[in-house]
Design a protein around this motif. Sequence first.
Motif, PDB file in Angstrom:
ATOM      1  N   TYR A 158       1.049  -1.488  -0.042  1.00  0.00           N
ATOM      2  CA  TYR A 158      -0.164   0.446   0.332  1.00  0.00           C
ATOM      3  C   TYR A 158       1.097   1.228   0.415  1.00  0.00           C
ATOM      4  N   PRO A 160       1.921   4.565  -0.728  1.00  0.00           N
ATOM      5  CA  PRO A 160       2.605   5.418  -1.788  1.00  0.00           C
ATOM      6  C   PRO A 160       3.847   6.079  -2.498  1.00  0.00           C
ATOM      7  N   PHE A 165       1.882  -2.059  -5.804  1.00  0.00           N
ATOM      8  CA  PHE A 165       0.467  -1.571  -6.175  1.00  0.00           C
ATOM      9  C   PHE A 165       1.196   0.204  -7.122  1.00  0.00           C
ATOM     10  N   ASN A 166       1.875   0.508  -6.064  1.00  0.00           N
ATOM     11  CA  ASN A 166       2.118   1.363  -7.251  1.00  0.00           C
ATOM     12  C   ASN A 166       3.012   1.628  -8.313  1.00  0.00           C
ATOM     13  N   PRO A 180      -2.088   6.695  -6.303  1.00  0.00           N
ATOM     14  CA  PRO A 180      -2.876   6.902  -5.270  1.00  0.00           C
ATOM     15  C   PRO A 180      -2.458   6.506  -3.451  1.00  0.00           C
ATOM     16  N   ASN A 181      -2.629   7.098  -2.610  1.00  0.00           N
ATOM     17  CA  ASN A 181      -2.728   6.754  -1.180  1.00  0.00           C
ATOM     18  C   ASN A 181      -3.421   5.521  -0.768  1.00  0.00           C
ATOM     19  N   TRP A 182      -3.711   4.391  -0.862  1.00  0.00           N
ATOM     20  CA  TRP A 182      -4.420   3.390  -0.818  1.00  0.00           C
ATOM     21  C   TRP A 182      -4.895   3.366   0.616  1.00  0.00           C
ATOM     22  N   GLU A 185      -7.062   7.432   1.221  1.00  0.00           N
ATOM     23  CA  GLU A 185      -8.083   6.657   0.090  1.00  0.00           C
ATOM     24  C   GLU A 185      -9.388   5.860   0.200  1.00  0.00           C
ATOM     25  N   ALA A 190      -9.211  -1.044   2.516  1.00  0.00           N
ATOM     26  CA  ALA A 190      -7.655  -1.622   2.628  1.00  0.00           C
ATOM     27  C   ALA A 190      -7.789  -2.550   4.014  1.00  0.00           C
TER      28      ALA A 190
END
Length: 325
Positions: A158, A160, A165-166, A180-182, A185, A190
């Motif tokens: 997660y 960022p 993911f990013n 995104p900042n999972w 957001e 999460a």
Amino acid sequence: MSTPTTTPAPGAHDEERPPAARTATPSPKGPPNRLRGWVTRAPLLPALVFMIVVTQLPFVATLVISFFDWNALYPEARSFGGFENYQEVLSDPELRDSVVTTALLTAVVVLVSLVLGLLLALLLDRSFRGRGVVRTLLIAPFLLVPVAAALLWKHVLYNPEYGLFNGVLNWLFGEKAPQPNWVSEMPLGAVQVSLIWQWTPFMMLILLAGLQSRPADAIEAARIDGAGAWQIFRYLTLPHLRRYLELGALLGSIYIVQNFDAVFTITSGGLGTANLPYTIYQTFYQGHEYGVASAAGVLVVIGSLVIATLALRVVSSLFREEVRA
């Protein structure tokens, strides 16, 4: 000239025999049997005492504290409050919100884990090369320590700045890819995704056991009659798995309702993710309200016992069906 034979009347020999000879089997003796029973149970007594000391005494202490108005910052003002703590728990808006969050978290995790576990169980029920390795890899998330799994999702996936993911988004779409900042957001999502990843193997194991207990003759007869794969699943497999689905849902609900690690590690209870265990933690350790926190804990235990009772009934019905089969 033959002499007529006479058959003795019923009970005639019984009257001739002495009373001591009439008893067919000696009556069991009470004290030796009781002594034998205590001897067989004696090795279990240390485990029973240990279980009572570790589990029941703390719960009794929590139950007693729940009836007291007790703030750790003012120990001299402690007094008996009766059911006031329970009224406060049921009327506190933050606690009501945590109940809704707990129900939503539990429902989403259990349902999605059941669906994914069923798909994986159907896959592993087939014979293919490397099935043992695949099964071991799929079980691995459930074997991780919950805090370690939550840290893995928070920092490795997660994050960022350096999260996977990013990084995948950047690799697919280049420098203009969204980052995104999972956690901030989609905070509740999460937590739910991390728990789904960890609990899907548990559901898979239960459903795989159900699939492997299907009657092979009924499936073979259905195939001979021309039934397709979907018809066999719809009318044979799914009804057979009903009890296993119920068992997985109930056991998963018991554990996920009490989940604290993922909420504490990923979001620290912020952004609307505080469930009941985290709210109890806040009330006890940060608010120092021992009585209110104990009352909330007792209510959680009562709810868990209700779910556990339903789970035990499902398990017993499964055993009865296996015995009949």
